[in-house]
Design an enzyme around this catalytic site. Structure first.
Site, PDB file in Angstrom:
ATOM      1  N   TYR A   1      58.332  13.103 157.508  1.00 26.69           N
ATOM      2  CA  TYR A   1      59.424  13.812 156.832  1.00 26.69           C
ATOM      3  C   TYR A   1      59.124  13.983 155.351  1.00 26.69           C
ATOM      4  CZ  TYR A   1      62.481  13.005 160.822  1.00 26.69           C
ATOM      5  OH  TYR A   1      63.039  13.007 162.055  1.00 26.69           O
TER       6      TYR A   1
ATOM      7  N   ARG B   1      62.216   8.785 165.643  1.00 21.86           N
ATOM      8  CA  ARG B   1      61.366   9.920 166.047  1.00 21.86           C
ATOM      9  C   ARG B   1      59.963   9.440 166.367  1.00 21.86           C
ATOM     10  NH1 ARG B   1      63.333  15.247 162.838  1.00 21.86           N
ATOM     11  NH2 ARG B   1      63.773  16.283 164.763  1.00 21.86           N
TER      12      ARG B   1
ATOM     13  N   ASP C   1      64.988  14.057 171.968  1.00 20.99           N
ATOM     14  CA  ASP C   1      65.199  14.422 170.568  1.00 20.99           C
ATOM     15  C   ASP C   1      66.090  15.660 170.425  1.00 20.99           C
ATOM     16  OD1 ASP C   1      65.033  14.946 167.904  1.00 20.99           O
ATOM     17  OD2 ASP C   1      62.846  14.858 167.784  1.00 20.99           O
TER      18      ASP C   1
ATOM     19  N   SER D   1      65.437  18.012 167.402  1.00 21.14           N
ATOM     20  CA  SER D   1      64.368  19.005 167.591  1.00 21.14           C
ATOM     21  C   SER D   1      64.809  20.122 168.531  1.00 21.14           C
ATOM     22  CB  SER D   1      63.108  18.353 168.164  1.00 21.14           C
ATOM     23  OG  SER D   1      62.494  17.572 167.186  1.00 21.14           O
TER      24      SER D   1
ATOM     25  N   GLN E   1      60.546  11.658 172.181  1.00 18.86           N
ATOM     26  CA  GLN E   1      60.526  13.124 172.008  1.00 18.86           C
ATOM     27  C   GLN E   1      61.367  13.860 173.047  1.00 18.86           C
ATOM     28  OE1 GLN E   1      56.483  14.474 171.691  1.00 18.86           O
ATOM     29  NE2 GLN E   1      56.392  14.014 169.510  1.00 18.86           N
TER      30      GLN E   1
HETATM   31  P1  NAD Z   1      64.049  18.285 158.483  1.00 21.22           P
HETATM   32  O1  NAD Z   1      65.059  19.104 159.235  1.00 21.22           O
HETATM   33  O2  NAD Z   1      64.474  16.991 157.874  1.00 21.22           O
HETATM   34  O3  NAD Z   1      63.450  19.210 157.292  1.00 21.22           O
HETATM   35  C1  NAD Z   1      63.000  20.524 157.504  1.00 21.22           C
HETATM   36  C2  NAD Z   1      61.779  20.792 156.658  1.00 21.22           C
HETATM   37  O4  NAD Z   1      62.147  20.937 155.269  1.00 21.22           O
HETATM   38  C3  NAD Z   1      60.709  19.702 156.676  1.00 21.22           C
HETATM   39  O5  NAD Z   1      59.503  20.262 157.143  1.00 21.22           O
HETATM   40  C4  NAD Z   1      60.598  19.262 155.218  1.00 21.22           C
HETATM   41  O6  NAD Z   1      59.286  18.894 154.855  1.00 21.22           O
HETATM   42  C5  NAD Z   1      61.050  20.509 154.500  1.00 21.22           C
HETATM   43  N1  NAD Z   1      61.470  20.344 153.087  1.00 21.22           N
HETATM   44  C6  NAD Z   1      62.189  19.356 152.508  1.00 21.22           C
HETATM   45  N2  NAD Z   1      62.351  19.591 151.195  1.00 21.22           N
HETATM   46  C7  NAD Z   1      61.743  20.779 150.924  1.00 21.22           C
HETATM   47  C8  NAD Z   1      61.572  21.557 149.750  1.00 21.22           C
HETATM   48  N3  NAD Z   1      62.058  21.169 148.555  1.00 21.22           N
HETATM   49  N4  NAD Z   1      60.894  22.715 149.846  1.00 21.22           N
HETATM   50  C9  NAD Z   1      60.378  23.134 151.030  1.00 21.22           C
HETATM   51  N5  NAD Z   1      60.509  22.440 152.174  1.00 21.22           N
HETATM   52  C10 NAD Z   1      61.173  21.270 152.120  1.00 21.22           C
HETATM   53  O7  NAD Z   1      62.770  17.994 159.351  1.00 21.22           O
HETATM   54  P2  NAD Z   1      62.436  18.286 160.881  1.00 21.22           P
HETATM   55  O8  NAD Z   1      62.203  19.736 161.048  1.00 21.22           O
HETATM   56  O9  NAD Z   1      63.444  17.642 161.767  1.00 21.22           O
HETATM   57  O10 NAD Z   1      61.067  17.488 161.037  1.00 21.22           O
HETATM   58  C11 NAD Z   1      60.044  17.525 160.071  1.00 21.22           C
HETATM   59  C12 NAD Z   1      58.789  16.956 160.684  1.00 21.22           C
HETATM   60  O11 NAD Z   1      59.052  15.693 161.316  1.00 21.22           O
HETATM   61  C13 NAD Z   1      58.200  17.795 161.812  1.00 21.22           C
HETATM   62  O12 NAD Z   1      57.532  18.913 161.393  1.00 21.22           O
HETATM   63  C14 NAD Z   1      57.332  16.748 162.483  1.00 21.22           C
HETATM   64  O13 NAD Z   1      56.127  16.569 161.788  1.00 21.22           O
HETATM   65  C15 NAD Z   1      58.165  15.512 162.391  1.00 21.22           C
HETATM   66  N6  NAD Z   1      58.859  15.308 163.680  1.00 21.22           N
HETATM   67  C16 NAD Z   1      58.398  14.337 164.514  1.00 21.22           C
HETATM   68  C17 NAD Z   1      59.011  14.142 165.760  1.00 21.22           C
HETATM   69  C18 NAD Z   1      58.547  13.099 166.707  1.00 21.22           C
HETATM   70  O14 NAD Z   1      57.494  12.525 166.547  1.00 21.22           O
HETATM   71  N7  NAD Z   1      59.330  12.789 167.720  1.00 21.22           N
HETATM   72  C19 NAD Z   1      60.096  14.922 166.143  1.00 21.22           C
HETATM   73  C20 NAD Z   1      60.528  15.915 165.267  1.00 21.22           C
HETATM   74  C21 NAD Z   1      59.913  16.076 164.039  1.00 21.22           C
END
Ligand code: NAD
Length: 377
Positions: free
Chosen positions: A226, A121, A129, A132, A126
């Site tokens: 993450y 990621r 992805d 996402s 992006q």
């Molecule tokens: P994910 O599906 O792995 O997790 C979903 C959410 O659950 C995350 O925000 C995580 O912090 C949260 N979580 C985990 N345990 C928890 C708990 N006990 N209580 C409450 N919340 C909890 O993650 P995702 O949505 O795929 O991505 C998370 C972050 O990764 C994004 O917000 C972003 O910052 C980053 N991201 C970066 C890129 C990139 O740079 N290409 C792409 C996608 C996401």
């Protein structure tokens, strides 16, 4: 070389890996594009639209045998791998650790297999992805499912017959799906509160007009933005501190996940029993263990007077736009491995190397290789 798009055969899967409007992004790579007759039908893309875009329509056996590179949504079956020619490639969601027999089949048939769920990621990736783009669909859909089930309005109404307060929505986990759920619930007029173990998510939650719930807990931010895996003690304290939020909500949407791990249990049976009659829980983590102790993927359960919707492949329930976004992602990835009409992966590229599961009769993905060598399956 031929780029092949087969029909999805996994039960319940309606998406397709290429939509007609994205065909030019594939043909510009110098490849001929072919698809299985009817492959886009479940996503509302008819064969005629593909034919008009210059796509050749073929039967499944011919498509698999003559394509140099296959694009899919779900992993191919063992039988389909058996039809593919040696040295050809495939890209899809693979989750290789979940099906080691499939990985062995790729090795035996010398297939180059790429898994989009392993995509690093980084900024450059992006546009590819799929996690996402499909999480966006899931977050949106989760709110619509909840709104349909809830015996209340989402928006505030001030009418001659009286005032109806807005629905209270609590979103757990403010990553890609969670933020989309927040935005959708706000558009429907609900009052939204959200919590995430990454404090950085707070600003994004607030920018969508929702309230970020502050709990007296340590940050659990891990690598790459993450969450890291949380201890049982942390989760116990989180559940205790969050119980009031859950009880006060009309709708709870759970999206909490830790990459590669089972989802944490955040809503216990006791917490469900504290909710008011008619409340709804949508568990987007149902397929990876469940954030709600009681949810079952693909099932809606009535527990006392609370409905618990266990999400299962929500992107497939909105196949037209989910396929559009997926095929844009796939086309960007294919552009990295097909040059001048030839399948030529460059393993110096960290995106190509990071997504590769097998190539040239070898397992290239370390954790999958360890599982195979450990004889785990
Ligand atoms: P994910 O599906 O792995 O997790 C979903 C959410 O659950 C995350 O925000 C995580 O912090 C949260 N979580 C985990 N345990 C928890 C708990 N006990 N209580 C409450 N919340 C909890 O993650 P995702 O949505 O795929 O991505 C998370 C972050 O990764 C994004 O917000 C972003 O910052 C980053 N991201 C970066 C890129 C990139 O740079 N290409 C792409 C996608 C996401």
């Amino acid at each position: 070389m031929r780029l092949g798009i087969p029909s999805e055969t996994t039960p319940g899967e309606r998406r397709v890996a290429l939509v007609p409007s994205v065909v030019p992004k594939m043909t510009v790579l110098g490849a001929e594009v072919a698809m299985q007759t009817g492959a886009g039908a479940a996503a509302w893309f008819p064969d005629e639209a593909y034919a008009a875009a210059g796509v050749t329509l073929l039967d499944a056996a011919t498509l698999f045998a003559t394509s140099g590179f296959i694009c899919k949504v779900q992993p191919p079956t063992l039988e389909q791998v058996g039809l593919m020619s040696e040295g050809s490639g495939v890209v899809s969601y693979l989750q290789p650790a979940a099906d080691l027999d499939l990985v062995r089949a790729f090795v035996n048939h010398r297939i180059s297999a790429f898994s989009l769920d392993l995509l690093p990621r980084i900024s450059r990736a992006q546009s590819m992805d799929v996690l996402s783009s499909q999480a966006l669909v899931s977050g949106y859909r989760a709110v619509l499912l909840a709104a349909e089930k809830l015996p209340k309005f989402f928006p505030l109404y001030m009418t001659a017959a009286g005032t109806v307060p807005p629905a209270k929505v609590f979103v757990l986990g403010a990553g890609v799906a969670g933020l989309q759920a927040i935005a959708t619930a706000r558009r429907l007029g609900a009052m939204v509160r959200a919590y995430d173990v990454r404090p950085a998510a707070g600003a994004e939650v607030k920018s969508l007009g929702a309230t970020f719930v502050e709990l007296d807990l340590e940050s659990q931010e891990g690598e790459g933005g993450y969450a890291k895996e949380q201890s049982e003690d942390f989760l116990r304290r989180q559940r205790e501190l969050m119980a009031k939020e859950v009880a006060a909500a009309d709708v709870v949407i759970t999206t909490a996940a830790i990459p590669g791990r089972k989802a944490p249990v955040l809503v216990t049976a006791d917490m469900v029993h504290q909710m008011t009659p008619g409340s709804v829980i949508v568990d987007l983590a149902a397929e990876t263990g469940g954030n709600c102790e009681l949810s079952r993927p693909g099932e809606t359960l009535d527990v006392g007077s609370v409905s618990i919707i266990g999400a299962k492949n929500l992107p497939s329930s909105m196949p037209l736009h989910a396929s559009f976004l997926y095929s844009r992602n796939v086309a960007e990835f294919v552009a990295l491995v097909v040059k001048d009409g030839v399948f030529a992966p460059n393993f110096d590229d960290e995106i190509v190397a990071g997504t590769c599961v097998t190539h040239g009769g070898e397992v290239r993905h370390g954790p999958t290789r360890d599982l195979l060598e450990g004889g785990t399956q």
